[in-house]
Write an enzyme that holds these catalytic residues in place. Sequence first.
Site, PDB file in Angstrom:
ATOM      1  CG  HIS A   1      -0.292   7.953  -3.471  1.00  0.00           C
ATOM      2  ND1 HIS A   1       0.467   6.988  -2.867  1.00  0.00           N
ATOM      3  CD2 HIS A   1      -1.551   7.812  -2.996  1.00  0.00           C
ATOM      4  CE1 HIS A   1      -0.292   6.278  -2.053  1.00  0.00           C
ATOM      5  NE2 HIS A   1      -1.529   6.751  -2.113  1.00  0.00           N
TER       6      HIS A   1
ATOM      7  CG  ASP B   1       3.550   7.028  -4.663  1.00  0.00           C
ATOM      8  OD1 ASP B   1       3.650   7.609  -3.568  1.00  0.00           O
ATOM      9  OD2 ASP B   1       2.655   6.197  -4.929  1.00  0.00           O
TER      10      ASP B   1
HETATM   11  C1  XUL Z   1      -4.299   3.200   2.718  1.00  0.00           C
HETATM   12  C2  XUL Z   1      -4.469   2.746   1.341  1.00  0.00           C
HETATM   13  C3  XUL Z   1      -3.832   3.606   0.346  1.00  0.00           C
HETATM   14  C4  XUL Z   1      -4.595   3.755  -0.898  1.00  0.00           C
HETATM   15  C5  XUL Z   1      -3.950   4.664  -1.902  1.00  0.00           C
HETATM   16  O1  XUL Z   1      -4.794   2.329   3.658  1.00  0.00           O
HETATM   17  O2  XUL Z   1      -5.036   1.714   1.079  1.00  0.00           O
HETATM   18  O3  XUL Z   1      -2.570   3.072   0.102  1.00  0.00           O
HETATM   19  O4  XUL Z   1      -4.793   2.529  -1.514  1.00  0.00           O
HETATM   20  O5  XUL Z   1      -3.883   5.947  -1.440  1.00  0.00           O
END
Ligand code: XUL
Length: 381
Positions: A55, A58
Amino acid sequence: MASYQPTKNDRFAFGLWTIMNTGRDPFGMETRSTMNGLDVISELGRRHVYAFELHAEDLVPADASASDRDRILAEARRRMADENIVCVNCGANVFSHPVFKDGALTSHDPKVRQLAMQRYLNAIDIGRELGCNLCDLWWGRDGAEVDAAKNPIEAYKWLREGLNYLQGYIDKQGYIGHRLAIEPKPNEPRGDTYLPTVGHALGLIATLDKPENCGLVVEIAHSRMAGLNAYHDLAQPLESGKLFGCHLNGQKPLRYDQDLRFGAEDLKESFFVVKLLEDHMWDGPRTFDAHAYRTADRDEVWDFVEGCMRTYLLLKEKVRRFNADPEIQAILKDLRSGSAEKLPTYEDLQKASFDWDALARRKLHHERLDQLTQELLLGVG
Ligand code: XUL
Ligand code: MN
């Protein structure tokens, strides 16, 4: 003899957030320290991991100044070059801050929806600067507990509007090759999430302005949380060119999101997932979206990382043996004999007669085939 040592050619990837995870859960505080995202990039690269996902937040806090943002991204690129690791997906965190407590793209408040889109534009820009071409949208809180409060018809329109808006930005910026993906999940953190499964997401994608530019990131845990078969859930988008990413992990069906180490639960289903990706030479990264057990300390997180990759390679070797096993292959050949036969004309089909009893009597050898698969996985095949 396979060495089961990962190499960059295996195209393994991890989300930065998976290593940064502190073991916190709804009932307990962290059990280990977190890690700086930049250090995660270096450590993963050193361990022969091919790529990372993130993200944007992050790495770059939402409130970072423009100069801090540029400094962090320059440092990230330097570390990526030093450790020969690439970025394959940059999404946005539109779920942690209380402003998103009732959703992001589906909040009733247009200002919250706009803030979410601003975060996604930022993620697309940062992804671009890190050399990736995917923005995976896992919206987290776009869902509901109180159905009286939100109309799902309106919510689906907002999701479509949001995805079209982001696609418009990609086009306006001339970000050639940049694509969007939906990562469906049935629940958690919401009671019910909009677009809970692969099928729901494919349905919405077909209604977008540019459906060809939006696909799926399919996660094993999310399929299993919905009680579905993750192997099948990965296969459908793969068959139609819609598998833009996969998140590999382990999960007991119909429970909270466990995000266990890859293969830690149903080994047979994990085997068929590896078989699917390898047999079809799917060219995307094999991304692990899981985290170490809450009981693991910071050092043991690296055992978790090694474990995910090693299990994948062990299963890949089992796939090779399955495909080379004479008895298994003879059964499959027999099962598939005639399956490529072309459909007759309507007239010929209407005239055709079928030997119902003979067709029904056909031996399918499923018992033997499954036992052989089992023995192979148990190490005696
Ligand atoms: C949540 C999930 C997230 C996404 C990225 O369950 O899988 O970590 O992969 O936002
Ligand atoms: Mn995921």
